[in-house]
Design a protein around this motif. Structure first.
Motif, PDB file in Angstrom:
ATOM      1  N   PHE A  86     -20.914  15.220   7.720  1.00  0.00           N
ATOM      2  CA  PHE A  86     -20.468  13.832   7.895  1.00  0.00           C
ATOM      3  C   PHE A  86     -19.586  13.379   6.734  1.00  0.00           C
ATOM      4  N   TYR A  87     -19.994  13.694   5.495  1.00  0.00           N
ATOM      5  CA  TYR A  87     -19.232  13.208   4.348  1.00  0.00           C
ATOM      6  C   TYR A  87     -17.853  13.859   4.284  1.00  0.00           C
ATOM      7  N   VAL A  88     -17.728  15.104   4.791  1.00  0.00           N
ATOM      8  CA  VAL A  88     -16.426  15.760   4.819  1.00  0.00           C
ATOM      9  C   VAL A  88     -15.499  15.048   5.807  1.00  0.00           C
ATOM     10  N   VAL A  89     -16.040  14.734   6.983  1.00  0.00           N
ATOM     11  CA  VAL A  89     -15.247  14.024   7.993  1.00  0.00           C
ATOM     12  C   VAL A  89     -14.869  12.633   7.496  1.00  0.00           C
ATOM     13  N   ALA A  90     -15.838  11.923   6.878  1.00  0.00           N
ATOM     14  CA  ALA A  90     -15.562  10.581   6.374  1.00  0.00           C
ATOM     15  C   ALA A  90     -14.470  10.619   5.306  1.00  0.00           C
ATOM     16  N   ALA A  91     -14.574  11.578   4.381  1.00  0.00           N
ATOM     17  CA  ALA A  91     -13.556  11.694   3.334  1.00  0.00           C
ATOM     18  C   ALA A  91     -12.198  12.043   3.929  1.00  0.00           C
ATOM     19  N   ALA A  92     -12.205  12.935   4.938  1.00  0.00           N
ATOM     20  CA  ALA A  92     -10.948  13.338   5.573  1.00  0.00           C
ATOM     21  C   ALA A  92     -10.279  12.156   6.274  1.00  0.00           C
ATOM     22  N   VAL A  93     -11.080  11.341   6.941  1.00  0.00           N
ATOM     23  CA  VAL A  93     -10.533  10.172   7.646  1.00  0.00           C
ATOM     24  C   VAL A  93      -9.944   9.175   6.647  1.00  0.00           C
ATOM     25  N   ILE A  94     -10.632   8.957   5.530  1.00  0.00           N
ATOM     26  CA  ILE A  94     -10.132   8.029   4.512  1.00  0.00           C
ATOM     27  C   ILE A  94      -8.822   8.545   3.921  1.00  0.00           C
ATOM     28  N   ILE A  95      -8.799   9.833   3.581  1.00  0.00           N
ATOM     29  CA  ILE A  95      -7.571  10.429   3.030  1.00  0.00           C
ATOM     30  C   ILE A  95      -6.441  10.359   4.053  1.00  0.00           C
ATOM     31  N   LEU A  96      -6.766  10.661   5.314  1.00  0.00           N
ATOM     32  CA  LEU A  96      -5.752  10.651   6.370  1.00  0.00           C
ATOM     33  C   LEU A  96      -5.148   9.260   6.547  1.00  0.00           C
ATOM     34  N   ILE A  97      -6.005   8.253   6.694  1.00  0.00           N
ATOM     35  CA  ILE A  97      -5.512   6.893   6.928  1.00  0.00           C
ATOM     36  C   ILE A  97      -4.730   6.391   5.720  1.00  0.00           C
ATOM     37  N   GLY A  98      -5.295   6.606   4.515  1.00  0.00           N
ATOM     38  CA  GLY A  98      -4.610   6.143   3.314  1.00  0.00           C
ATOM     39  C   GLY A  98      -3.267   6.813   3.114  1.00  0.00           C
ATOM     40  N   THR A  99      -3.226   8.120   3.342  1.00  0.00           N
ATOM     41  CA  THR A  99      -1.976   8.856   3.160  1.00  0.00           C
ATOM     42  C   THR A  99      -0.936   8.449   4.200  1.00  0.00           C
ATOM     43  N   MET A 100      -1.353   8.289   5.437  1.00  0.00           N
ATOM     44  CA  MET A 100      -0.401   7.915   6.484  1.00  0.00           C
ATOM     45  C   MET A 100       0.185   6.529   6.237  1.00  0.00           C
ATOM     46  N   ILE A 101      -0.666   5.566   5.900  1.00  0.00           N
ATOM     47  CA  ILE A 101      -0.160   4.219   5.614  1.00  0.00           C
ATOM     48  C   ILE A 101       0.749   4.246   4.393  1.00  0.00           C
ATOM     49  N   GLY A 102       0.328   4.988   3.362  1.00  0.00           N
ATOM     50  CA  GLY A 102       1.113   5.042   2.136  1.00  0.00           C
ATOM     51  C   GLY A 102       2.458   5.706   2.291  1.00  0.00           C
ATOM     52  N   LEU A 103       2.555   6.681   3.203  1.00  0.00           N
ATOM     53  CA  LEU A 103       3.802   7.431   3.361  1.00  0.00           C
ATOM     54  C   LEU A 103       4.709   6.876   4.448  1.00  0.00           C
ATOM     55  N   ILE A 104       4.149   6.168   5.411  1.00  0.00           N
ATOM     56  CA  ILE A 104       4.971   5.639   6.503  1.00  0.00           C
ATOM     57  C   ILE A 104       5.654   4.334   6.113  1.00  0.00           C
ATOM     58  N   THR A 105       5.149   3.678   5.059  1.00  0.00           N
ATOM     59  CA  THR A 105       5.698   2.391   4.641  1.00  0.00           C
ATOM     60  C   THR A 105       6.548   2.542   3.393  1.00  0.00           C
ATOM     61  N   ASN A 106       7.480   1.613   3.228  1.00  0.00           N
ATOM     62  CA  ASN A 106       8.325   1.573   2.038  1.00  0.00           C
ATOM     63  C   ASN A 106       7.693   0.689   0.974  1.00  0.00           C
ATOM     64  N   PRO A 107       8.045   0.919  -0.284  1.00  0.00           N
ATOM     65  CA  PRO A 107       7.527   0.026  -1.337  1.00  0.00           C
ATOM     66  C   PRO A 107       7.979  -1.402  -1.079  1.00  0.00           C
ATOM     67  N   LEU A 118       0.813  -1.219   0.000  1.00  0.00           N
ATOM     68  CA  LEU A 118       0.000   0.000   0.000  1.00  0.00           C
ATOM     69  C   LEU A 118       0.843   1.264   0.000  1.00  0.00           C
ATOM     70  N   SER A 119       2.174   1.105  -0.029  1.00  0.00           N
ATOM     71  CA  SER A 119       3.048   2.271   0.009  1.00  0.00           C
ATOM     72  C   SER A 119       2.809   3.164  -1.206  1.00  0.00           C
ATOM     73  N   LEU A 120       2.802   4.482  -0.961  1.00  0.00           N
ATOM     74  CA  LEU A 120       2.628   5.457  -2.029  1.00  0.00           C
ATOM     75  C   LEU A 120       3.969   5.983  -2.541  1.00  0.00           C
ATOM     76  N   LEU A 121       5.053   5.514  -1.962  1.00  0.00           N
ATOM     77  CA  LEU A 121       6.368   6.010  -2.350  1.00  0.00           C
ATOM     78  C   LEU A 121       6.857   5.246  -3.576  1.00  0.00           C
ATOM     79  N   PRO A 122       7.138   5.957  -4.662  1.00  0.00           N
ATOM     80  CA  PRO A 122       7.519   5.283  -5.906  1.00  0.00           C
ATOM     81  C   PRO A 122       9.020   5.096  -6.051  1.00  0.00           C
ATOM     82  N   VAL A 123       9.763   5.270  -4.974  1.00  0.00           N
ATOM     83  CA  VAL A 123      11.214   5.339  -5.099  1.00  0.00           C
ATOM     84  C   VAL A 123      11.891   4.451  -4.074  1.00  0.00           C
ATOM     85  N   ASN A 124      13.183   4.293  -4.258  1.00  0.00           N
ATOM     86  CA  ASN A 124      14.021   3.587  -3.311  1.00  0.00           C
ATOM     87  C   ASN A 124      14.247   4.487  -2.096  1.00  0.00           C
ATOM     88  N   PRO A 125      13.844   4.066  -0.880  1.00  0.00           N
ATOM     89  CA  PRO A 125      13.974   4.948   0.288  1.00  0.00           C
ATOM     90  C   PRO A 125      15.413   5.214   0.710  1.00  0.00           C
TER      91      PRO A 125
END
Length: 557
Positions: free
Chosen positions: A288-309, A59-66
């Motif tokens: 509600f939909y703003v909060v739901a979208a924000a939570v999805i973006i937050l979780i997805g972005t955090m998982i994608g950026l904290i992990t390596n490819p 699920l990593s969003l990083l396209p590069v060698n860390p």
């Protein structure tokens, strides 16, 4: 020691810069969401800039060698930076200086030595500034009046702020009315409750380490703004949306006074009043939909950026090999004039490609498992396989793949000198590409000198543990070692015959009857072999004997 730490910091700063840019873009998507979501995102930046490790995820969003800069870059025989982005790798690697074997000083070693010293000076200066300004501010606040608990009020304080790490204290100006005091005190208490004073301390520490990176300064400033706005919103949520105008007026009243010009960077006060007031007045109960979208973006972005490819498969594919060659000046196209069945080995038909920039053909064999590759190439017999090539060939291996170079030189016979040179040049380019980018090869170059001699000792190796689909573990490993002596005197002809012996952790060896060439150089040869290589030795000792003289050289990376 500082050079190795500096290279690690450069790798952290590189991947941290990518994460900072991603967070800045994510802030745009979260523009209408509560600021606490964007503030939480900055925690990923802190972790990526501080921790030299992470874990891999699909699920990593990083396209590069860390870690694009290898720790042995400054001593590598062929220095390479591997970001995973060909448009970046090729021009940088072409510009990197290659060490000369006849010199004892590598220009990259000099660069990293100087750069690491400058980095240490900059980091030390920022840390020293933070400590001194903190101590001076504490000294000026010795005579402040305690109001209650950890609250202090003084006419020396021009703007509210929190100061302290273990037991943080709140400092307020004396000219606040009761409503202003209530609002500002709750704001500062929210900072402490959220451990913002600790985050501020860690942020400044990271800024001091990465002071050379302008994006880290941007992150320090923007994250501070998000922290203040998130804290404002928390106060509004607690007291009610009807106090937005009064709360904004309290901030505006603070802005009419002068900001304290001597606040320590470890203390944080009421910055960017204009932006905060604008954010408060535009604040609404999120849907509600703003909060739901924000939570999805937050979780997805955090998982994608904290992990390596993740390396989804240790097995190479034909496409991966083609892309790797294309990215490193070995572009090729399909050769449709040859029948793959005529070049099958062990029942495996190769992909056949013509090199665009060189006169040569590449055959790519992809095997089902490591045993098949070993069986077909370790005991490879062209005659037995009834394969007829149109020139000279070389084979290169990586994991489950074998790559064969066919170049139209010699037609299998002994090569002439100029043909041998051309073939060797192309073979070396392909070897380096397979070694560095498919096998993740490592190179360590040792240098040393004595009164009459200078020497280099080069160790190249790779260790790739690979599991078959049935779970069996294979170690695809190989190592090469070569060494060279250079006579430092003015008359190499007087050297005569030399003998030598060398000693290192894994053993030693030697030779006799060698002679220097007209340039005073003598190649001592080397060795190679299968099997995993342990950590390279700390040093290599070479003893030279000539004309009844003897000298020892201690070579170090």
């Amino acid at each position: 020691m500082f050079e190795a730490i500096f290279i690690e910091v450069l790798n952290l700063s590189y991947i941290g810069s990518i994460v900072i840019l991603a967070v800045l873009m994510a802030r745009l998507l979260l523009k209408k969401a509560p600021k606490r979501y964007t503030y939480i995102l900055w925690s990923v930046v802190l972790l990526r800039l501080l921790l030299p490790f992470s874990f891999a995820s699909a699920l990593s969003l990083l396209p590069v060698n860390p870690k694009p800069i290898p720790t042995d870059l400054s001593v590598a025989e062929t220095p390479q930076i591997i970001t995973g982005i060909a448009a970046v790798d090729v021009p940088i690697n072409n510009a990197l200086p290659t060490p000369e074997v006849v010199t004892s000083v590598n220009p990259l070693q000099i660069f990293f030595m100087i750069a690491s010293v400058i980095w240490v000076i900059g980091t030390s200066a920022l840390l020293l500034y933070g400590v001194i300004s903190y101590i001076k501010l504490k000294h000026r606040l010795k005579e402040v009046t305690i109001d209650k608990d950890n609250l202090f009020i003084s006419d020396k304080v021009l703007t509210p702020f929190v100061l302290g790490f273990i037991k943080p204290k709140i400092y307020l100006p004396v000219n606040l009315d009761e409503i202003e005091k209530k609002h500002i005190l709750l704001h500062e208490q929210t900072h402490i409750r959220r451990f913002d004073h600790v985050i501020r301390f860690v942020s400044y520490l990271i800024l001091s380490i990465h002071w050379f990176n302008p994006l880290v300064w941007v992150a320090f400033y923007v994250s501070g703004k998000d922290m203040e706005m998130a804290c404002d919103e928390a106060v509004i949520n607690q007291l009610g949306y009807e106090i937005k105008k009064d709360y904004s007026q309290s901030l505006l009243n603070l802005a009419t006074g002068k900001r304290n010009p001597r606040l320590s960077p470890l203390a944080f006060g009421e910055g960017d009043i204009k932006g905060r007031i604008r954010n408060i007045l535009n604040l609404k109960q999120p849907k509600f939909y703003v909060v739901a979208a924000a939570v999805i973006i937050l979780i997805g972005t955090m998982i994608g950026l904290i992990t390596n490819p993740s390396d989804t498969s240790a097995w190479l594919t034909e496409k991966e090999i083609i892309n790797t060659f294309n990215a490193h000046n070995l572009a090729m196209e399909k050769d449709r004039n040859k029948n793959p069945a005529d070049y099958a080995i062990g029942g495996i038909e190769p992909g056949i490609f013509r090199l665009k920039a060189y006169d040569g053909t590449i055959y790519i064999y992809i095997f089902d498992n490591m045993d098949k590759r070993y069986d077909n190439f370790v005991r490879w017999d062209f005659g037995y396989n009834n394969i007829v090539f149109d020139g000279s060939v070389n084979a290169y291996h990586s994991k489950n793949a074998s790559v064969v170079l066919e170049a139209p030189f010699g037609n299998g016979d002994l090569l002439e000198a100029n043909e041998s040179s051309e073939f060797h040049k192309l073979a070396t380019i392909i070897f380096d590409t397979v070694f560095l980018y498919l096998n993740d090869g490592k190179t360590v170059v040792y240098h040393g000198e004595s009164q009459h001699w200078r020497s280099t000792y080069t160790s190249k190796y790779f260790n790739n543990p690979i599991k078959d689909e049935d779970g069996r573990l294979h170690m695809d490993a190989y190592g090469w070692e070569t060494s060279q002596l250079v006579y430092r005197g003015d008359d190499p002809e007087r050297v005569g015959s030399i003998s030598y012996k060398y000693d290192r952790t894994s053993g030693g060896g030697g030779g006799t009857g060698l002679r220097v060439d007209d340039d005073g150089i003598v190649n001592l040869g080397g060795g190679s072999g299968n099997g995993p290589m342990s950590t390279p030795p700390q040093e290599v000792t070479i003893t030279v004997m000539w004309n009844d003289q003897e000298e020892s050289l201690v070579l170090q990376p």
